[in-house]
Design a protein around this motif. Sequence first.
Motif, short mmCIF file in Angstrom:
data_model
loop_
_atom_site.label_atom_id
_atom_site.label_comp_id
_atom_site.label_asym_id
_atom_site.label_seq_id
_atom_site.Cartn_x
_atom_site.Cartn_y
_atom_site.Cartn_z
N PHE A 1 0.85 -1.20 0.00
CA PHE A 1 0.00 0.00 0.00
C PHE A 1 0.88 1.25 0.00
CE2 PHE A 1 -2.35 3.43 1.97
CZ PHE A 1 -3.59 3.33 1.37
N PHE A 2 1.94 1.21 0.80
CA PHE A 2 2.82 2.36 0.93
C PHE A 2 3.55 2.65 -0.37
CE2 PHE A 2 6.24 4.95 2.74
CZ PHE A 2 5.51 5.76 3.57
N VAL A 3 3.96 1.61 -1.09
CA VAL A 3 4.64 1.83 -2.38
C VAL A 3 3.68 2.54 -3.35
CG1 VAL A 3 5.76 0.77 -4.35
CG2 VAL A 3 6.16 -0.16 -2.10
N VAL A 4 2.43 2.06 -3.41
CA VAL A 4 1.45 2.68 -4.30
C VAL A 4 1.28 4.15 -3.92
CG1 VAL A 4 -0.96 2.69 -5.04
CG2 VAL A 4 0.25 0.53 -4.73
N PHE B 1 -10.35 5.36 -1.29
CA PHE B 1 -10.59 3.93 -1.51
C PHE B 1 -9.56 3.08 -0.78
CE2 PHE B 1 -12.41 6.12 -5.18
CZ PHE B 1 -13.72 5.70 -5.06
N ALA B 2 -9.08 3.60 0.35
CA ALA B 2 -8.04 2.89 1.08
C ALA B 2 -8.51 1.51 1.52
CB ALA B 2 -7.60 3.70 2.30
N GLY B 3 -9.79 1.38 1.84
CA GLY B 3 -10.31 0.09 2.32
C GLY B 3 -10.08 -1.01 1.30
N PRO B 4 -10.71 -0.89 0.10
CA PRO B 4 -10.51 -1.92 -0.92
C PRO B 4 -9.03 -2.07 -1.32
CG PRO B 4 -12.18 -0.33 -1.62
CD PRO B 4 -11.68 0.13 -0.30
N LEU B 5 -8.32 -0.94 -1.42
CA LEU B 5 -6.92 -1.02 -1.86
C LEU B 5 -6.07 -1.74 -0.83
CD1 LEU B 5 -4.95 -0.26 -4.04
CD2 LEU B 5 -4.50 1.88 -2.87
N TYR B 6 -6.33 -1.46 0.46
CA TYR B 6 -5.55 -2.13 1.50
C TYR B 6 -5.87 -3.62 1.53
CZ TYR B 6 -3.17 -3.26 5.74
OH TYR B 6 -2.31 -3.84 6.63
N PRO C 1 1.29 27.21 -17.18
CA PRO C 1 0.41 26.68 -18.23
C PRO C 1 -0.65 25.77 -17.62
CG PRO C 1 2.72 26.33 -18.75
CD PRO C 1 2.66 26.76 -17.34
N GLY C 2 -1.84 25.79 -18.23
CA GLY C 2 -2.95 24.98 -17.72
C GLY C 2 -2.64 23.50 -17.66
N LEU C 3 -1.88 23.00 -18.64
CA LEU C 3 -1.60 21.56 -18.68
C LEU C 3 -0.77 21.13 -17.47
CD1 LEU C 3 -0.73 20.48 -22.33
CD2 LEU C 3 -2.64 19.76 -20.91
N MET C 4 0.22 22.00 -17.09
CA MET C 4 1.06 21.66 -15.94
C MET C 4 0.23 21.57 -14.68
SD MET C 4 4.43 24.01 -16.53
CE MET C 4 5.38 23.51 -15.11
N VAL C 5 -0.60 22.62 -14.46
CA VAL C 5 -1.44 22.64 -13.26
C VAL C 5 -2.43 21.48 -13.31
CG1 VAL C 5 -3.07 24.00 -11.92
CG2 VAL C 5 -1.17 25.12 -13.08
N GLY C 6 -3.00 21.25 -14.51
CA GLY C 6 -3.99 20.19 -14.65
C GLY C 6 -3.41 18.82 -14.33
N ALA C 7 -2.20 18.55 -14.86
CA ALA C 7 -1.59 17.24 -14.63
C ALA C 7 -1.28 17.06 -13.15
CB ALA C 7 -0.30 17.12 -15.44
N THR C 8 -0.76 18.12 -12.50
CA THR C 8 -0.48 18.02 -11.07
C THR C 8 -1.76 17.80 -10.28
OG1 THR C 8 1.20 19.68 -11.54
CG2 THR C 8 0.89 19.08 -9.25
N ALA C 9 -2.82 18.54 -10.68
CA ALA C 9 -4.09 18.40 -9.98
C ALA C 9 -4.65 17.00 -10.14
CB ALA C 9 -5.09 19.43 -10.51
N ALA C 10 -4.53 16.44 -11.35
CA ALA C 10 -5.05 15.09 -11.59
C ALA C 10 -4.34 14.08 -10.71
CB ALA C 10 -4.88 14.72 -13.06
N LEU C 11 -3.02 14.25 -10.59
CA LEU C 11 -2.24 13.31 -9.77
C LEU C 11 -2.57 13.50 -8.28
CD1 LEU C 11 -0.48 11.17 -10.88
CD2 LEU C 11 1.51 12.60 -10.51
N THR C 12 -2.79 14.76 -7.88
CA THR C 12 -3.22 15.01 -6.50
C THR C 12 -4.54 14.31 -6.23
OG1 THR C 12 -2.22 17.18 -6.73
CG2 THR C 12 -3.57 16.83 -4.80
N ALA C 13 -5.45 14.43 -7.21
CA ALA C 13 -6.75 13.78 -7.06
C ALA C 13 -6.59 12.28 -6.95
CB ALA C 13 -7.65 14.13 -8.24
N LEU C 14 -5.65 11.72 -7.72
CA LEU C 14 -5.41 10.28 -7.67
C LEU C 14 -4.90 9.89 -6.27
CD1 LEU C 14 -5.52 7.78 -9.47
CD2 LEU C 14 -3.12 8.17 -10.04
N GLY C 15 -4.03 10.75 -5.71
CA GLY C 15 -3.53 10.52 -4.36
C GLY C 15 -4.66 10.53 -3.35
N PHE D 1 -5.00 11.67 4.89
CA PHE D 1 -4.40 11.38 3.58
C PHE D 1 -3.81 9.97 3.54
CE2 PHE D 1 -4.22 16.02 4.07
CZ PHE D 1 -5.05 16.35 3.02
N SER D 2 -3.41 9.55 2.32
CA SER D 2 -3.01 8.16 2.12
C SER D 2 -1.74 7.81 2.91
CB SER D 2 -2.80 7.88 0.63
OG SER D 2 -1.92 8.84 0.07
N GLY D 3 -0.86 8.81 3.12
CA GLY D 3 0.37 8.54 3.86
C GLY D 3 0.08 8.10 5.28
#
Lengths: 145, 490
Positions: free
Chosen positions: B326-329, B462-467, B442-456, B384-386
């Motif tokens: 879980f921690f690696v993910v 979804f920590a329950g199923p993932l764990y 640029p919007g793409l930079m912020v967007g990509a970072t935001a998407a990855l933040t959202a994934l985090g 948070f996930s950490g």
Amino acid sequence: MTRSPIMDTIADLVFHSAIVLSLYFLFAGHNQPGGGFVGGLVAAAAVVVYYVAGGMDEVRDLSRFRPWTILGGGLVLASLAALVPLVAGDALLQSDYVEGDLPVLGHVKLTSTLLFDSGVYAVVVGLVLMVFEGLGDEPEAEDHT
Amino acid sequence: MSGLLALPIALPIGAAAVSIVVGRWRAAQRVIGVVTLVALVADAAVLLARADSDGAVVGQAGGWEAPFGITLVADRLSAVLLLASLATLLAVLVYAIGQGGVERNHVGFHPVYLTLTAGVSAAFLTGDLFNMFVSFEVMLTSSYVLLTLGGRRDQVRTGMTYVVISLVASVLFLTALGLIYSSAGTVNLADLATRFTQLPVGERQALALLVLVVFGIKAAVFPLFFWLPDSYPTAPTAVTAVFAGLLTKVGVYAIIRTQTVLLPPGDRPQVLLLSVAAATMLIGVLGAIAQNDIKRILSFHIVSQIGYMVMGLGFFTVAGLGGAVFFVVHQIITKTTLFLAGGLVEHRTGTGNLDRLGGLVRTAPAAAVLFLVPALSLAGIPPFSGFIGKFALIDAGLDDGWWGVVAVSLLASLLTLFSMTKIWAGAFWGEAEPVGPGHRLPGLMVGATAALTALGLAVAIFAGPLYALSERAADDMLQGTVYVQAVLGR
């Protein structure tokens, strides 16, 4: 640069024979020593002879394709040979062959691995040409400090 | 079946080839890169679903049966890490396209990035030790190029360190492979699992230790981490981000895989791993505290966090190993996000030096939010996930009474928080410093970072199923037989 007539004559002789030898290795490779990688290396060595005789310009005149096009094209060919069996429902890189009797050549066995090997051959040649582009050119004037 | 397994390796190589040929058209390169990675993320998601419901997906490249052919395996562990890695690679590629910089100035960026993708996928999917060597080489060779793109003096200097240390590790790896092959007669992991039990105890422990040293260098654990904080920060942001998120984690994956497959339960180097883990956590975070540049601070944190993963492995229990997975993910996603957010700051202001930054909360609020969320996650603040990852690891440690290493991990966690506070106070709060030759974001930079933040955040939600999935993966590994049975069918 000054060119030596002896070197030029020998370069022509050696270059063509070495290319023929490299093609032999490419075709013989499936069941005997050789293969795309070795063939490519021999072809690259042939190119080195031209480089020694005439410098970078002579090497550039050899082909109207740019080195990265040769390298990329070879990689496309090799990855197609790896991926096509998947479309046919086989495993990645799975090979197949056809046998037949051809006029002149006699009994011939053609494997699909030859396609992969040809790709590797082109990649090696392209890579060596790129190394020449990168390192083999005359130093720029600004370097003479 | 086999197609799903082969695509993550073969498709990016093919795409890299096309990308070289169309090198003159930047737009075509971009489309090829993004489309390939989107396809691969979908592929990895299907693989994970299959591996979780029907057991490990196994394929043999070339159609030759294991243990003779090239075995590809996606069990729960490989599939979940593959999915997280590919999603991260996709986000970073979009970020790089938004940023321009190296992506625009070098024809080679896209092909090499795709080759790196192929190497990472191959490392996760291969079922045989020799091909793991090959995939590490593919990955490392691409990383040499990416690290020195731009050819600045300091990049080449630190690049040399990186190349030399990686080559040393590769030679050791090859030596280990030779020794393993000569003593066990195979390099197929599943086959090794059965053959290793027949070797004398000393011999198999020595071989496993050699492999541990090799992957220890790649994963940057104490005392083999010294190359990392020096070389990573000099690369272009997108490159550092993807290295930080992925390369060391592939090393951790290899450690987890080999130590569980090669050694039967009684022989596992538990105390060694836990001591290494404790030292890695502490030394890494202490190094971070001494730094004054965002990228350098974050680079030391990579090392520190690797310690937690090794700790989870060191417990050798379902809870510990599950926590580690879980921690690696969590780390793959969070660490990359942090570097991307740090890159936003650098892009906006032209510097990553904390002394020359300040007041970004007002001048670049988007970057501030996108930094804060993964920073708190890294420090282990709920919800948070950490926090979830660390909680699972510490809980597992207390179950078995490993008080010492648990105490060290808590201390390291506190120091991580301190170090994140330092970045926050230095860059985002305080007086607004006059902004240097910066650019609008640029919007793409912020967007990509935001998407990855959202994934985090999704990892936390979804920590329950993932764990639960991580624990199932851990259970497979600790039993050992599951993997062997899937590959060899016996």
